[in-house]
Scaffold this motif. Structure first.
Motif: not given
Length: 324
Positions: A4-6, A212-213, A219-224, A241-243
């Motif tokens: 699940v990504s936010i 970062w898991r 997992g939390f995924q910052p992006v730019i 945010v990934k599930w």
């Protein structure tokens, strides 16, 4: 494997946005070759194919419609994936306005990656050669004096590009990838009046993504992402945010939901489903620019799909490596 990504992206400072230079999409990861040719080969399995469609400004005028299709194949990989060679191809087209003005581009990409140090660092370099065409339908054109000489209604041109990308698996629960590319290195002539003073400017792209898991399935995924072309720039940034529900290739399953902000322009809602070798994605933009009143905040929607050939299991590592 499920996710699940936010993603959250919000304005930083004052920029002129890319309204009339090259195409762009809200989903930065659905068409990685469009952002950086060095991302060719950053996939698990033997190949990756994808398509993205975007419809924008339908509430204001005849909409901008953009489509991109890409494909990649692994040509060679050494044992344990220490180095390898891959080839990619992407085609894009967009149309807009009463004159049906638009562009069509196609590029072939060759990339090479090499493991550095103990293998937790990978560097990829790529070269790109393409052709493009811009044009319009003159039937609806109105000129002030009716005598402006158009020597052609379409302009065909070659274009060159290059990119470099770096991937680092710092720990089993943390990775980073960064890429830089340049498009239109040769600044091709796209003039309709037979003059060589109208050129497609070089386009510089910078992209960074990490994960970062903090839990086995989350997992939390910052992006730019930043793009600059002539006097226009575009900036997006945020986090996913990934599930991860199931990480076995034969039963891979993932869900994504998020927000994406493009500086001074739009805030979009992103949804995606990963199932086995497939990814299905949807994005909707709410317009936050100076045209918000005219558009009633309605901006654009995107739909996309990715298919991977020979996707591997990933149960032995906490993070999915983009190559292995």
């Amino acid at each position: 494997m499920a996710c699940v990504s936010i993603a959250f992206h919000f304005p930083l400072s004052t920029f002129h946005l890319l309204h009339a230079q090259d195409i762009h999409f809200s989903f930065l990861d659905l068409d990685p070759l469009l952002f950086n040719p060095a991302y060719s080969g950053f996939f698990d399995g033997q190949g990756r194919f994808g398509a993205v469609y975007r419809n924008q400004w339908a509430s204001v005028t005849i909409p901008f419609q953009t489509i991109s299709v890409s494909g990649e194949l692994s040509l060679m990989r050494s044992k344990r994936n220490k180095n390898g060679l891959s080839a990619g191809l992407w085609v894009s087209a967009d149309r807009a306005g009463d004159l049906d003005y638009g562009s069509t581009s196609a590029s072939a990409i060759l990339s090479y990656f090499q493991a550095v140090g103990n293998g937790d660092n990978l560097v990829s370099v790529a070269a790109e050669f393409g052709v493009g065409q811009v044009g319009f339908d003159p039937q609806n054109i109105v000129l002030p004096d009716g005598t402006e000489p158009f020597t052609r209604e379409k302009a065909l041109y070659p274009t060159l590009g290059a990119g470099i990308a770096w991937f680092c698996q710092q720990t089993e629960s943390l990775y980073t990838k960064v890429g830089f590319s340049i498009r239109n290195i040769n600044e091709p002539d796209i003039s309709y009046l037979g003059m060589s003073d109208t050129r497609l400017s070089r386009k510089w792209n910078l992209y960074a993504r990490g994960e970062w898991r903090w839990l086995p399935q989350w997992g939390f995924q910052p992006v730019i992402g930043f793009q600059h072309q002539k006097s226009f720039s575009e900036l997006v940034y945020g986090a996913d945010v990934k599930w991860y529900l199931n990480e076995r290739a034969n039963n891979y399953f993932a869900l994504s939901a998020g927000l994406l902000g493009r500086h001074g322009d739009a805030l979009s809602v992103n949804l995606a489903v990963d199932w086995r070798a497939w990814t299905f994605a949807f994005s909707y933009d709410a317009n936050l620019s100076t045209l918000a009143e005219a558009s009633h905040t309605l901006g654009a929607f995107e739909i996309g799909v990715i298919y991977r050939i020979g996707k591997k299991d990933n149960t032995k590592r906490a993070l999915p490596c983009p190559i292995i």
